[in-house]
Design a protein around this motif. Structure first.
Motif, mmCIF file in Angstrom:
data_model
loop_
_atom_site.group_PDB
_atom_site.id
_atom_site.type_symbol
_atom_site.label_atom_id
_atom_site.label_comp_id
_atom_site.label_asym_id
_atom_site.label_seq_id
_atom_site.Cartn_x
_atom_site.Cartn_y
_atom_site.Cartn_z
ATOM 1 N N PRO A 152 0.811 -1.225 0.000
ATOM 2 C CA PRO A 152 0.000 0.000 0.000
ATOM 3 C C PRO A 152 0.844 1.274 0.000
ATOM 4 O O PRO A 152 0.381 2.319 -0.461
ATOM 5 N N VAL A 153 2.066 1.192 0.540
ATOM 6 C CA VAL A 153 2.915 2.376 0.675
ATOM 7 C C VAL A 153 4.328 2.040 0.223
ATOM 8 O O VAL A 153 4.847 0.953 0.514
ATOM 9 N N TYR A 154 4.937 2.985 -0.469
ATOM 10 C CA TYR A 154 6.371 2.921 -0.746
ATOM 11 C C TYR A 154 7.059 4.019 0.052
ATOM 12 O O TYR A 154 6.714 5.196 -0.056
ATOM 13 N N PHE A 155 8.006 3.616 0.887
ATOM 14 C CA PHE A 155 8.757 4.559 1.710
ATOM 15 C C PHE A 155 10.070 4.864 0.994
ATOM 16 O O PHE A 155 10.932 3.987 0.865
ATOM 17 N N LEU A 156 10.226 6.098 0.561
ATOM 18 C CA LEU A 156 11.445 6.469 -0.153
ATOM 19 C C LEU A 156 12.429 7.165 0.783
ATOM 20 O O LEU A 156 13.401 6.562 1.208
ATOM 21 N N TYR A 157 12.162 8.418 1.158
ATOM 22 C CA TYR A 157 13.077 9.087 2.088
ATOM 23 C C TYR A 157 12.318 9.483 3.348
ATOM 24 O O TYR A 157 11.706 10.542 3.434
ATOM 25 N N VAL A 158 12.339 8.601 4.323
ATOM 26 C CA VAL A 158 11.711 8.834 5.635
ATOM 27 C C VAL A 158 12.698 8.340 6.702
ATOM 28 O O VAL A 158 12.438 7.369 7.408
ATOM 29 N N PRO A 159 13.836 9.012 6.849
ATOM 30 C CA PRO A 159 14.939 8.488 7.657
ATOM 31 C C PRO A 159 14.646 8.368 9.144
ATOM 32 O O PRO A 159 15.332 7.607 9.838
ATOM 33 N N GLN A 160 13.645 9.090 9.668
ATOM 34 C CA GLN A 160 13.372 9.052 11.103
ATOM 35 C C GLN A 160 12.141 8.227 11.466
ATOM 36 O O GLN A 160 11.721 8.208 12.625
ATOM 37 N N LEU A 161 11.577 7.546 10.492
ATOM 38 C CA LEU A 161 10.370 6.758 10.745
ATOM 39 C C LEU A 161 10.642 5.683 11.802
ATOM 40 O O LEU A 161 11.580 4.891 11.668
ATOM 41 N N VAL A 162 9.789 5.656 12.854
ATOM 42 C CA VAL A 162 9.985 4.682 13.929
ATOM 43 C C VAL A 162 8.765 3.782 14.146
ATOM 44 O O VAL A 162 8.910 2.684 14.690
#
Length: 344
Positions: A217-227
């Motif tokens: 459902p989601v593509y995470f490209l630049y999310v460096p702080q995602l926790v």
């Protein structure tokens, strides 16, 4: 708040009371009325009273301002003017708009109409939107450019919540906000083909509850702080399982993953734990909820083996049928064979 509104209106001695409040939460749900016009008439009158300049000419500071209202004309223009006037006196530390289409089960035409109302409101008060901290929208149908335009204006936005909203067929929600301090995105019953988090450098948490597009459902490209990632959805017949490494590739700081399968088909595919270790190296908590009762649980081991720092692992199976519709995918058992996946 309702009591304060009533007393402020009933007593001339207390007319100053609304202007002494520094934290204001004004919600249309708190106003009586059987039709939206009655509710919004009372709501706009109260909002203008609370946000008007103090009659005594003294200083007035609003620290927190939360406005929850229905997307109905002509009341939105009155709200826009009231908020604009309040911003001339002082800028709140926290500013929230929660705008909702006033029909419980809106038609396609009503979803479009509510979006038009909101975008008119949005264009009428760019100043307040540039100071907005949280935005919650419900029952709107967006075009591809709408949300990027909103994000480009909302320079201080930290939380974005889209509920029971949709985009056009085959549309992709793209969030490209390299300069925003966006820390949370919440998508509840948000219908689009896919979500791309292109750039959200401050994002800490994503919640996606119920999607209808293709997997992942989601593509995470630049999310460096995602926790933290929360995924909840019943699998649909046209969706195929996906690997977590494909979806979460590039994330190095995840500490919690919450997956809720709603007792329907398991929509993730077991994979070699070594593919997950770079992503789950800092994972502390894994939640796998509402696995259907007949499903084997051995497949969940690939998460345990791929998360060397895991401290808490939650599993739940549900014997009752939840969220089943005519579009639900056929449930099949999930098998995991370490010898084949690991090549041993």
């Amino acid at each position: 708040m309702p009591t304060t509104i009533q007393t402020g209106m009933l007593s001339t001695r207390w007319r100053h009371l609304p202007h002494q409040l520094s934290n204001l939460q004004i919600s249309a749900e708190d106003f009586p009325g059987t039709v939206v016009d009655q509710i919004m008439t009372a709501y706009t009158d109260a909002t203008r009273r609370f946000l008007s300049p103090p009659p005594c000419g003294c200083n007035r500071v609003i620290k927190i301002l939360q406005l929850c209202f229905y997307l109905a004309d002509p009341y939105l223009s009155f709200i826009a003017h009231a908020v604009g006037d309040a911003m001339k006196i002082g800028i709140p530390e926290y500013l929230e708009f929660a705008a909702t289409g006033y029909v419980a089960c809106p038609s396609e035409a009503e979803l479009v109409l509510f979006k038009q109302h909101f975008m008119s409101f949005f264009h009428a008060c760019p100043g307040p939107f540039s100071l907005l901290t949280k935005l919650m929208l419900r029952n709107l149908s967006f075009e591809d450019s709408d949300i990027p335009n909103i994000l480009n204006t909302c320079n201080k936005l930290k939380l974005l919540s889209l509920r029971s909203c949709q985009m056009g067929q085959a549309s992709v929600l793209k969030i490209d906000a390299p300069c925003l301090e966006l820390v949370g995105v919440e998508l509840i019953d948000f219908w689009c083909e896919q979500v791309e988090l292109i750039s959200a450098p401050k994002l800490l948490e994503l919640v996606y509850d119920s999607w209808c597009g293709e997997n992942p459902p989601v593509y995470f490209l630049y999310v460096p702080q995602l926790v933290r990632v929360y995924f909840t959805s019943p699998a649909l017949s046209w969706q195929t399982p996906f690997t977590l490494s494909e979806c979460l590739s590039g994330n190095k700081n995840l500490s919690m993953v919450h997956l809720n399968f709603c007792t329907q088909m398991i929509w993730i595919e077991p994979e070699d734990p070594r593919q997950l270790t770079p992503i789950f190296n800092k994972l502390r908590d894994a939640h796998l909820y509402n696995i259907f009762a007949e499903c084997d649980l051995n497949w969940t081991m690939f998460i345990l083996e791929g998360a060397p720092s895991l401290e808490n692992f939650y599993l739940s199976r549900h014997s009752c049928e939840l969220s089943k519709t005519e579009d639900s995918a056929e449930k099949t058992n999930v098998l995991w064979e370490p010898s084949r996946i690991e090549g041993t």
